[in-house]
Structure formats: C-alpha cells, structure tokens
Enzyme design. Structure first.
Site, PDB file in Angstrom:
ATOM      1  N   GLY A  11      24.896 -13.870 -39.357  1.00  0.00           N
ATOM      2  CA  GLY A  11      26.267 -14.342 -39.164  1.00  0.00           C
ATOM      3  C   GLY A  11      26.358 -15.852 -39.277  1.00  0.00           C
ATOM      4  O   GLY A  11      25.393 -16.533 -39.650  1.00  0.00           O
ATOM      5  N   PHE A  12      27.522 -16.356 -38.936  1.00  0.00           N
ATOM      6  CA  PHE A  12      27.800 -17.795 -39.046  1.00  0.00           C
ATOM      7  C   PHE A  12      26.808 -18.612 -38.204  1.00  0.00           C
ATOM      8  O   PHE A  12      25.995 -19.375 -38.744  1.00  0.00           O
ATOM      9  CB  PHE A  12      29.273 -18.023 -38.645  1.00  0.00           C
ATOM     10  CG  PHE A  12      29.599 -19.382 -38.148  1.00  0.00           C
ATOM     11  CD1 PHE A  12      29.272 -20.513 -38.898  1.00  0.00           C
ATOM     12  CD2 PHE A  12      30.251 -19.563 -36.929  1.00  0.00           C
ATOM     13  CE1 PHE A  12      29.578 -21.787 -38.440  1.00  0.00           C
ATOM     14  CE2 PHE A  12      30.569 -20.832 -36.469  1.00  0.00           C
ATOM     15  CZ  PHE A  12      30.225 -21.938 -37.219  1.00  0.00           C
ATOM     16  N   GLY A  37      28.201 -10.410 -40.840  1.00  0.00           N
ATOM     17  CA  GLY A  37      27.214 -11.305 -41.446  1.00  0.00           C
ATOM     18  C   GLY A  37      26.875 -10.811 -42.844  1.00  0.00           C
ATOM     19  O   GLY A  37      27.302  -9.740 -43.264  1.00  0.00           O
ATOM     20  N   VAL A  58      22.088  -3.176 -33.183  1.00  0.00           N
ATOM     21  CA  VAL A  58      21.522  -3.398 -31.842  1.00  0.00           C
ATOM     22  C   VAL A  58      21.907  -2.316 -30.834  1.00  0.00           C
ATOM     23  O   VAL A  58      21.329  -2.276 -29.748  1.00  0.00           O
ATOM     24  CB  VAL A  58      21.906  -4.757 -31.214  1.00  0.00           C
ATOM     25  CG1 VAL A  58      21.111  -5.899 -31.776  1.00  0.00           C
ATOM     26  CG2 VAL A  58      23.388  -5.006 -31.232  1.00  0.00           C
ATOM     27  N   ASN A  98      19.410  -2.750 -24.830  1.00  0.00           N
ATOM     28  CA  ASN A  98      18.256  -2.556 -25.723  1.00  0.00           C
ATOM     29  C   ASN A  98      17.401  -3.811 -25.825  1.00  0.00           C
ATOM     30  O   ASN A  98      16.166  -3.750 -25.775  1.00  0.00           O
ATOM     31  CB  ASN A  98      18.734  -2.140 -27.121  1.00  0.00           C
ATOM     32  CG  ASN A  98      19.232  -0.703 -27.135  1.00  0.00           C
ATOM     33  OD1 ASN A  98      18.751   0.134 -26.356  1.00  0.00           O
ATOM     34  ND2 ASN A  98      20.195  -0.409 -27.994  1.00  0.00           N
ATOM     35  N   ARG A 105       9.687  -5.205 -21.712  1.00  0.00           N
ATOM     36  CA  ARG A 105       8.460  -4.526 -22.122  1.00  0.00           C
ATOM     37  C   ARG A 105       7.437  -5.484 -22.717  1.00  0.00           C
ATOM     38  O   ARG A 105       6.241  -5.394 -22.443  1.00  0.00           O
ATOM     39  CB  ARG A 105       8.846  -3.463 -23.151  1.00  0.00           C
ATOM     40  CG  ARG A 105       7.743  -2.570 -23.575  1.00  0.00           C
ATOM     41  CD  ARG A 105       8.337  -1.343 -24.248  1.00  0.00           C
ATOM     42  NE  ARG A 105       7.325  -0.622 -24.986  1.00  0.00           N
ATOM     43  CZ  ARG A 105       7.605   0.332 -25.853  1.00  0.00           C
ATOM     44  NH1 ARG A 105       8.859   0.673 -26.090  1.00  0.00           N
ATOM     45  NH2 ARG A 105       6.633   0.957 -26.485  1.00  0.00           N
ATOM     46  N   TYR A 144      36.046  -7.512 -26.144  1.00  0.00           N
ATOM     47  CA  TYR A 144      35.120  -8.639 -26.337  1.00  0.00           C
ATOM     48  C   TYR A 144      34.805  -9.295 -24.993  1.00  0.00           C
ATOM     49  O   TYR A 144      33.639  -9.433 -24.618  1.00  0.00           O
ATOM     50  CB  TYR A 144      35.769  -9.640 -27.285  1.00  0.00           C
ATOM     51  CG  TYR A 144      34.914 -10.831 -27.665  1.00  0.00           C
ATOM     52  CD1 TYR A 144      33.804 -10.683 -28.500  1.00  0.00           C
ATOM     53  CD2 TYR A 144      35.229 -12.110 -27.207  1.00  0.00           C
ATOM     54  CE1 TYR A 144      33.041 -11.788 -28.867  1.00  0.00           C
ATOM     55  CE2 TYR A 144      34.471 -13.213 -27.575  1.00  0.00           C
ATOM     56  CZ  TYR A 144      33.383 -13.047 -28.407  1.00  0.00           C
ATOM     57  OH  TYR A 144      32.627 -14.136 -28.770  1.00  0.00           O
ATOM     58  N   THR A 174      33.332 -22.622 -31.828  1.00  0.00           N
ATOM     59  CA  THR A 174      32.392 -23.316 -32.705  1.00  0.00           C
ATOM     60  C   THR A 174      32.811 -23.080 -34.153  1.00  0.00           C
ATOM     61  O   THR A 174      33.273 -21.992 -34.491  1.00  0.00           O
ATOM     62  CB  THR A 174      30.970 -22.797 -32.435  1.00  0.00           C
ATOM     63  OG1 THR A 174      30.676 -23.019 -31.047  1.00  0.00           O
ATOM     64  CG2 THR A 174      29.928 -23.510 -33.274  1.00  0.00           C
ATOM     65  N   ARG A 185      39.706 -16.914 -37.742  1.00  0.00           N
ATOM     66  CA  ARG A 185      39.648 -17.952 -36.720  1.00  0.00           C
ATOM     67  C   ARG A 185      40.395 -19.188 -37.215  1.00  0.00           C
ATOM     68  O   ARG A 185      40.560 -19.402 -38.418  1.00  0.00           O
ATOM     69  CB  ARG A 185      38.191 -18.263 -36.352  1.00  0.00           C
ATOM     70  CG  ARG A 185      37.661 -17.196 -35.416  1.00  0.00           C
ATOM     71  CD  ARG A 185      36.249 -17.429 -34.988  1.00  0.00           C
ATOM     72  NE  ARG A 185      35.279 -16.965 -35.953  1.00  0.00           N
ATOM     73  CZ  ARG A 185      33.985 -16.887 -35.714  1.00  0.00           C
ATOM     74  NH1 ARG A 185      33.518 -17.247 -34.559  1.00  0.00           N
ATOM     75  NH2 ARG A 185      33.161 -16.455 -36.644  1.00  0.00           N
TER      76      ARG A 185
END
Ligand code: NAD
Ligand code: UDP
Length: 311
Positions: A11-12, A37, A58, A98, A105, A144, A174, A185
């Site tokens: 991604g950015f 991304g 993920v 995760n 671990r 979000y 950002t 954005r």
C-alpha cells in the site's frame, strides 16, 4: 541484518516502509492481498534479493520466522474501508489476532498501525493519547474506527497476558507519493482535481480541520518506535501538528498547481470529524526527539510532482 514482516506492505505507507527498511540493510517480507495496494508500488524492489512479496490475506493465519512485524494491512481511505465494512472489521480484528499469535509464537516484536480515528469526532483539542475518544459505534466510519480500537485492545492484552513485545502508533492523516489517484482522500482528490482543471470537491463548508503529515516523517517515526525499549508500548501519536481547514488546503493546492479549478461544495459525509490535531509530546519524548521535518508546502510540492508524472 533483521528479518522483518510488513503486512499491507504493497500500500501507500507500507511501500515506503519496505523501501526504507531495505535501505537500512534489513531483509523484508511484504504480505498483502492487493485490495488497495499493488505490485506497481513495489516494482523497484522486486529484484532485490533481500525482498520477498507474498499474496496473502491477514484474516487467514500465516506462519513465518521474523524478528519484527509491522501490521499495516487495512484499507485506510473511507471509500475503500466502507466498500465492505465487515471485511474491514475482520482485517483489523482477525488480522491482529493472527499477527499477534504469530508474534507470540516466534517471539517477534510487533507494531500496530493504529489511527487518529480512535478519537472519533474529538471533544478535546489537540488530542493527547490519554483521550478516550468520541466514536459513533454504529456509524459508517465505525467499521474502521472500532476495528482499530479493538486491535489496540488486542495488542495491549497480548502484551499483558502473554508478554508479547508490542508497539502502537496512532497515525494522523498522512499523504505523499503512491497514494491512489482515486482513493478518495482529500490530498489526492484535490491534487488530481487541480491538475485536471476539474472542480475541487469540498465536503461541508470546508472549515473542518486536519493535520497533514508527509509520509517520510511517519516512516522515520515508525522505525524509531519499533526500536524503543520494551516498556515503551504506546499508543503514541504520530502526526504533524500543523492544522489546516480544507479550504486552506484547496487554496494551497490551487496556488502550487496554477490550476483554474473552482471550489464546489458537497454535503459533509456522516460522522466526519470537525477537527483533528495531534499532541506529539509523547513522540518527542520517547522517539529520540523525533518531530516532523517536512512542512505542508514542501510535502504538497513533492506530492504534486508525483501525480503530474502518474496521471
Ligand atoms: P493503503 O490502503 O494504501 O494500504 C493498506 C494495504 O493493506 C494495502 O496494500 C492493502 O492491499 C492491504 N490490505 C488491506 N486488507 C488486507 C488484508 N485483509 N490482508 C492483507 N493485506 C490487506 O493505506 P495506507 O494509507 O498505506 O495505510 C496503511 C496503514 O496505516 C493502515 O493500517 C491504515 O489504517 C493506517 N493509517 C493510515 C493513515 C493515513 O493517513 N494514510 C492514517 C492512520 C492510519
Ligand atoms: N474531504 C473533502 N473533499 C474531498 C475529500 C475529503 O472536503 O474530496 C474532506 C473530508 O470530508 C474530511 C477531510 O477532507 O473532512 C479529510 O478527509 P480524508 O478522507 O482525507 O481523511 P479523514 O476524514 O479520514 O481524516
């Protein structure tokens, strides 16, 4: 040489982070599902033998041996995170579970890219880390905001319960090269509109404020945060305290691009925060006197140059 996993690395922000970590002599593994991304953000790194790009989501478990994990996977623009809100929550919550399980671990340090959105529409200004926020738990931004708030809770509890070495940064708006031209954005929208002489879309009356941070300053702070001693877990605000209205931002962009675009006013989206500005005293204290180096004018000029060459 450290081996470092960056989720959301295509991604950015993630692509700039991967680049800087590689330049510092680390081995970097980027994991991304390419929702927002793209490989294009990383093309210049693909021939580096110390860089590896893996397509993975993920929300599914992942196993690897690394020393550090930067957890950035999550769409960040309102248009993208509201496209599939349930998936956005799963990405923040199951993604964190995760990655924290993995960190536990393999005994890796793990940093969470949290957000100023945890403060919601803030009643305290500027926002210190001690402020608990004013978030609508059932509004259109909640997938979000609440996902990121739950992720912070997971990080803190993996630290307390399982001694996982955690770091949380709360990132304020950002901007910079490699934002998607259509990601909705405000900085990318206004620059693309100005460069193509299309109307500048101001939501509401344009008097809402934001603090805009150039991406290089953020990447510097994230790496400093990862390198702090174990008792510094955060959350720590990372942002540029300069505060601007959307009208002021539009005027700067019109001036720097020499555009003929006119301002056009549209309804304010639901739960759009009226003001936002970080208190960065904790960052200055714990991150070796870090403070933003790139002011809004300099950063906008660099970003405008990027968009001139890409659109
Ligand atoms: P971005 O959308 O450009 O990057 C997010 C990356 O995560 C993308 O590459 C996307 O494909 C990937 N991704 C999304 N869901 C995934 C999943 N389920 N599995 C794997 N990969 C997934 O956004 P960004 O601006 O680079 O933001 C990066 C991180 O920083 C995000 O976590 C965001 O919440 C946080 N953040 C950004 C800002 C900002 O102003 N840019 C502010 C606060 C927080
Ligand atoms: N905004 C705007 N015009 C646009 C895009 C955004 O006026 O074309 C406003 C938006 O309503 C918000 C501010 O700019 O008040 C920042 O929006 P962005 O989506 O960049 O970030 P966030 O709201 O998450 O801080």
């Amino acid at each position: 040489m450290k081996k470092i996993l960056v989720t959301g690395g295509a991604g950015f922000i993630g692509s700039h982070l991967c680049e800087t970590l590689l330049e510092a002599g680390n081995e970097v593994v980027c994991l991304d599902n390419f929702f927002t991304g793209s490989k294009a953000n990383l093309l210049h790194l693909l021939n580096n033998p110390y860089f590896e790009l893996i397509r993975h989501d993920v929300t599914m478990p992942f196993y690897i041996e690394v020393d550090e994990i930067y957890n950035l996977a999550c769409p960040a623009s309102p248009i993208h995170y509201q496209y599939n809100p349930i998936k956005t929550i799963k990405t923040s919550v199951m993604g964190s579970i995760n990655m924290l399980g993995l960190a536990k671990r393999i005994k890796a340090k793990i940093l969470q890219a949290s957000t100023s959105e945890v403060y919601g529409d803030p009643e305290i200004h500027p926002q210190p880390e001690s402020y608990w926020g004013n978030v609508n738990p059932i509004g259109s931004r909640s997938c979000y905001d609440e996902g990121k708030r739950c992720a912070e809770s997971l990080f803190v509890n993996y630290n307390k319960q399982n001694n996982v070495k955690i770091k949380i940064v709360r990132i304020f708006n950002t901007y910079g090269p490699r934002m998607l031209p259509n990601d909705g954005r405000v900085v990318s929208n206004f620059i693309v509109q100005a460069l193509t002489n299309k109307p500048i879309t101001i939501y509401g009356d344009g008097n809402q404020t934001r603090s805009f941070q150039y991406v290089d300053d953020l990447v510097d702070a994230m790496i400093r945060m990862m390198n702090t001693s174990d008792e510094i877990t955060g959350p720590i605000n990372i942002g540029n305290p300069g505060e601007f209205t959307m009208i002021e931002l539009a005027e700067k962009i019109l001036k720097f691009t020499g555009s003929k675009s006119k301002l056009e006013f549209y309804p304010l989206p639901e739960d759009d925060p009226a003001q936002r500005k970080p208190n960065i005293s904790l960052a200055k204290k714990h991150l070796n006197n870090w403070e933003p180096k790139v002011d809004l004018d300099q950063g906008l000029l660099k970003t405008i140059e990027y968009f001139k060459n890409t659109i």
